[in-house]
Design an enzyme around this catalytic site. Structure first.
Site, PDB file in Angstrom:
ATOM      1  N   CYS A 132      18.234  38.524 -28.016  1.00  0.00           N
ATOM      2  CA  CYS A 132      17.247  39.549 -28.357  1.00  0.00           C
ATOM      3  C   CYS A 132      17.589  40.829 -27.480  1.00  0.00           C
ATOM      4  O   CYS A 132      16.887  41.788 -27.352  1.00  0.00           O
ATOM      5  CB  CYS A 132      15.747  39.047 -28.288  1.00  0.00           C
ATOM      6  SG  CYS A 132      15.723  37.671 -29.370  1.00  0.00           S
TER       7      CYS A 132
ATOM      8  N   HIS B 149      11.596  44.579 -27.277  1.00  0.00           N
ATOM      9  CA  HIS B 149      11.686  43.701 -28.046  1.00  0.00           C
ATOM     10  C   HIS B 149      10.425  42.959 -28.489  1.00  0.00           C
ATOM     11  O   HIS B 149       9.602  42.758 -27.898  1.00  0.00           O
ATOM     12  CB  HIS B 149      12.671  42.375 -27.309  1.00  0.00           C
ATOM     13  CG  HIS B 149      12.922  41.181 -28.368  1.00  0.00           C
ATOM     14  ND1 HIS B 149      13.175  41.403 -29.518  1.00  0.00           N
ATOM     15  CD2 HIS B 149      12.401  39.821 -28.032  1.00  0.00           C
ATOM     16  CE1 HIS B 149      13.031  40.311 -30.281  1.00  0.00           C
ATOM     17  NE2 HIS B 149      12.889  39.156 -29.273  1.00  0.00           N
TER      18      HIS B 149
ATOM     19  N   ASN C  36      10.032  39.155 -35.822  1.00  0.00           N
ATOM     20  CA  ASN C  36      10.891  39.098 -34.627  1.00  0.00           C
ATOM     21  C   ASN C  36      12.401  39.450 -35.170  1.00  0.00           C
ATOM     22  O   ASN C  36      12.936  38.354 -35.803  1.00  0.00           O
ATOM     23  CB  ASN C  36      10.753  38.058 -33.661  1.00  0.00           C
ATOM     24  CG  ASN C  36      11.765  37.800 -32.579  1.00  0.00           C
ATOM     25  OD1 ASN C  36      12.813  38.564 -32.694  1.00  0.00           O
ATOM     26  ND2 ASN C  36      11.478  37.046 -31.570  1.00  0.00           N
TER      27      ASN C  36
HETATM   28  O1  UT7 Z   1      12.778  36.741 -28.936  1.00  0.00           O
HETATM   29  C1  UT7 Z   1      12.059  35.204 -28.483  1.00  0.00           C
HETATM   30  C2  UT7 Z   1      11.621  34.390 -29.440  1.00  0.00           C
HETATM   31  N1  UT7 Z   1      10.726  33.428 -28.996  1.00  0.00           N
HETATM   32  C3  UT7 Z   1       9.254  33.753 -28.866  1.00  0.00           C
HETATM   33  O2  UT7 Z   1       8.929  34.872 -28.406  1.00  0.00           O
HETATM   34  C4  UT7 Z   1       8.415  32.739 -28.780  1.00  0.00           C
HETATM   35  C5  UT7 Z   1       7.144  32.784 -27.622  1.00  0.00           C
HETATM   36  N2  UT7 Z   1       6.275  31.658 -28.041  1.00  0.00           N
HETATM   37  C6  UT7 Z   1       5.446  31.789 -28.912  1.00  0.00           C
HETATM   38  O3  UT7 Z   1       5.298  33.019 -29.653  1.00  0.00           O
HETATM   39  C7  UT7 Z   1       4.339  30.638 -29.307  1.00  0.00           C
HETATM   40  O4  UT7 Z   1       4.787  29.632 -28.287  1.00  0.00           O
HETATM   41  C8  UT7 Z   1       4.536  30.249 -30.845  1.00  0.00           C
HETATM   42  C9  UT7 Z   1       3.619  31.168 -31.525  1.00  0.00           C
HETATM   43  C10 UT7 Z   1       5.819  29.909 -31.143  1.00  0.00           C
HETATM   44  C11 UT7 Z   1       3.761  28.864 -30.853  1.00  0.00           C
HETATM   45  O5  UT7 Z   1       2.484  29.278 -30.447  1.00  0.00           O
HETATM   46  P1  UT7 Z   1       1.817  27.986 -29.178  1.00  0.00           P
HETATM   47  O6  UT7 Z   1       0.363  28.425 -29.039  1.00  0.00           O
HETATM   48  O7  UT7 Z   1       2.703  28.057 -27.956  1.00  0.00           O
HETATM   49  O8  UT7 Z   1       1.790  26.804 -30.019  1.00  0.00           O
HETATM   50  P2  UT7 Z   1       2.333  25.303 -29.738  1.00  0.00           P
HETATM   51  O9  UT7 Z   1       3.896  25.133 -29.587  1.00  0.00           O
HETATM   52  O10 UT7 Z   1       2.030  24.902 -28.174  1.00  0.00           O
HETATM   53  O11 UT7 Z   1       1.813  24.377 -30.582  1.00  0.00           O
HETATM   54  C12 UT7 Z   1       0.299  24.035 -30.826  1.00  0.00           C
HETATM   55  C13 UT7 Z   1      -0.067  23.346 -32.101  1.00  0.00           C
HETATM   56  C14 UT7 Z   1       0.746  22.133 -32.098  1.00  0.00           C
HETATM   57  O12 UT7 Z   1       0.240  21.003 -32.778  1.00  0.00           O
HETATM   58  P3  UT7 Z   1      -0.684  19.880 -31.939  1.00  0.00           P
HETATM   59  O13 UT7 Z   1       0.662  19.260 -31.212  1.00  0.00           O
HETATM   60  O14 UT7 Z   1      -1.613  20.505 -30.723  1.00  0.00           O
HETATM   61  O15 UT7 Z   1      -1.491  18.833 -32.700  1.00  0.00           O
HETATM   62  C15 UT7 Z   1       1.860  22.718 -33.095  1.00  0.00           C
HETATM   63  O16 UT7 Z   1       2.648  21.346 -33.839  1.00  0.00           O
HETATM   64  O17 UT7 Z   1       0.226  24.185 -33.193  1.00  0.00           O
HETATM   65  C16 UT7 Z   1       1.235  23.322 -33.932  1.00  0.00           C
HETATM   66  N3  UT7 Z   1       2.255  24.213 -34.667  1.00  0.00           N
HETATM   67  C17 UT7 Z   1       1.586  24.997 -35.697  1.00  0.00           C
HETATM   68  N4  UT7 Z   1       0.656  24.723 -36.575  1.00  0.00           N
HETATM   69  C18 UT7 Z   1       0.453  25.732 -37.592  1.00  0.00           C
HETATM   70  C19 UT7 Z   1       3.173  24.768 -34.224  1.00  0.00           C
HETATM   71  N5  UT7 Z   1       3.807  25.671 -35.219  1.00  0.00           N
HETATM   72  C20 UT7 Z   1       2.738  25.826 -35.963  1.00  0.00           C
HETATM   73  C21 UT7 Z   1       2.652  26.680 -37.235  1.00  0.00           C
HETATM   74  N6  UT7 Z   1       1.509  26.475 -37.638  1.00  0.00           N
HETATM   75  N7  UT7 Z   1       3.533  27.612 -37.756  1.00  0.00           N
END
Ligand code: UT7
Length: 339
Positions: free
Chosen positions: A123, A266, A296
């Site tokens: 990125c 980005h 993204n």
């Molecule tokens: O170019 C760089 C690219 N990457 C980034 O910029 C990523 C940066 N990170 C993020 O944007 C965030 O971490 C995400 C949007 C990817 C995820 O958000 P989060 O608040 O960090 O969620 P998490 O991974 O901590 O997951 C929280 C919960 C989990 O469930 P439990 O274990 O609490 O029951 C996940 O399984 O949300 C669940 N989850 C989802 N639920 C619905 C993970 N992905 C999803 C989804 N829809 N797509």
């Protein structure tokens, strides 16, 4: 024109054209709700994304989008393909491991046997490319450079509940600029920074073989050739690094945050961008966010934002524009220009 010539350093370096190529096919949050356990509300609240555009991987190539963006940038610059003496394409998803997109593009545009290469800094690739384009022009290696940022990352997404962490974020596109030497002394690169930390390689990667997956992450064939992301770790890295990068770049030239008219960042996640705005007290129209409709798009996201601003007539002579990228590698970098 050949890129083997050498000449005296120019007075300035200017960005004279930009262009974008965006796939027609939309992938909305409602579409994702149909194939995985997720919801529009969850995605919008966590990322600010409503839809993304995706390439039809069965029929289309990323190279075709790079070509379209490059042609538009040349038209915007009022330059012919034969005026260009170097092409660089920032991408981590070329259509094939070889040849690179850049060399195919020079042939398609009838540019002759000029230097052409792809560069991969994920990125951050386009921002790195801006710094290398400036250095090539300043050194006399080239005078007129076409720089493209293009990625087709959705080829590496698992659109099932298993892959939902990454699936919600990404889209495909290409953006391009023309950068050239000028006799005017005003425009040019004011400051730049480029960093990497391979110690963070395992928080965002695409494994090609089972042994590429660290043991502690667990072997699973569904992971092969698909984006593996520790979202929280990337989020923490970005929220910490992004303001540091802005500060570091401003300090190099003794400027304050308000002395820069446009922060072209980005587009990783709306919350990450908002955190940077809040940290520096920046108005919404200074640090731009277009992630809602495009997602993204990896190396394409920075030139897409820049092209949008140019087409809206918002980038004026004398403006300072800071390009900022961060992502897999880990890599991060800035490029501060006077227009
Ligand atoms: O170019 C760089 C690219 N990457 C980034 O910029 C990523 C940066 N990170 C993020 O944007 C965030 O971490 C995400 C949007 C990817 C995820 O958000 P989060 O608040 O960090 O969620 P998490 O991974 O901590 O997951 C929280 C919960 C989990 O469930 P439990 O274990 O609490 O029951 C996940 O399984 O949300 C669940 N989850 C989802 N639920 C619905 C993970 N992905 C999803 C989804 N829809 N797509």
């Amino acid at each position: 024109m050949a890129s083997a010539q050498s000449s005296a350093p120019p007075s300035g370096v200017e960005i004279v054209g930009s262009g974008s190529a965006i796939p027609e096919k939309r992938l909305t949050n409602a579409d994702l709700e149909r194939v995985m356990d997720t919801s529009d509300e969850w995605i919008v609240q966590r990322t600010g994304i409503h839809e993304r555009r995706v390439i039809d991987h069965e029929r289309e190539t990323l190279g075709a989008y790079a070509l379209e963006a490059g042609q538009k940038a040349l038209a915007d610059a009022g330059m012919a393909p034969t005026d260009i003496d170097m092409v660089m394409v920032a991408t981590m998803t070329p259509d094939m491991p070889t040849p690179g997109i850049a060399s195919v593009l020079t042939h398609q545009l009838g540019m002759g046997t000029i230097g052409a290469m792809d560069l991969n800094a994920a990125c951050s690739g386009f921002v790195y490319g801006m710094n290398f384009a400036n250095a090539a022009i300043q050194s006399g290696m080239a005078r007129n450079i076409l720089l493209v940022g293009a990625d087709a990352i959705t080829r590496h997404i698992d659109y099932s509940t298993y892959g939902r962490g990454a699936a919600i974020l990404f889209g495909d596109a290409a953006g391009a600029v023309v950068v050239r030497a000028t006799d005017r002394s005003g425009p040019g690169l004011l400051a730049q920074a480029m960093h990497s930390d391979g110690g963070g390689a395992e928080v965002l990667y695409v494994p090609c073989m089972p042994h590429h997956i660290p043991e502690e992450q667990g072997q699973d064939d569904r992971k092969i050739t698909k984006v593996q992301m520790n979202g929280q770790a990337v989020f923490r890295f970005a929220v910490k690094t992004f303001p540091q990068l802005i500060e570091e770049t401003l300090e190099m030239v003794g400027l304050g945050a308000d002395d820069v008219q446009h922060y072209v960042c980005h587009q990783s996640n709306r919350r990450i961008l908002q955190a940077a705005r809040d940290r520096f007290g920046l108005a919404e129209d200074k640090l731009h966010v277009n992630i809602g409709e495009l997602g993204n798009t990896v190396a394409a996201s920075v030139p897409l934002v820049f092209d949008e601003l140019r087409r809206a007539g918002r980038v004026e002579p004398g403006h300072r524009v800071m390009f900022l990228g961060f992502g897999a590698g880990l890599t991060w970098g800035s490029s501060l220009w006077q227009i």
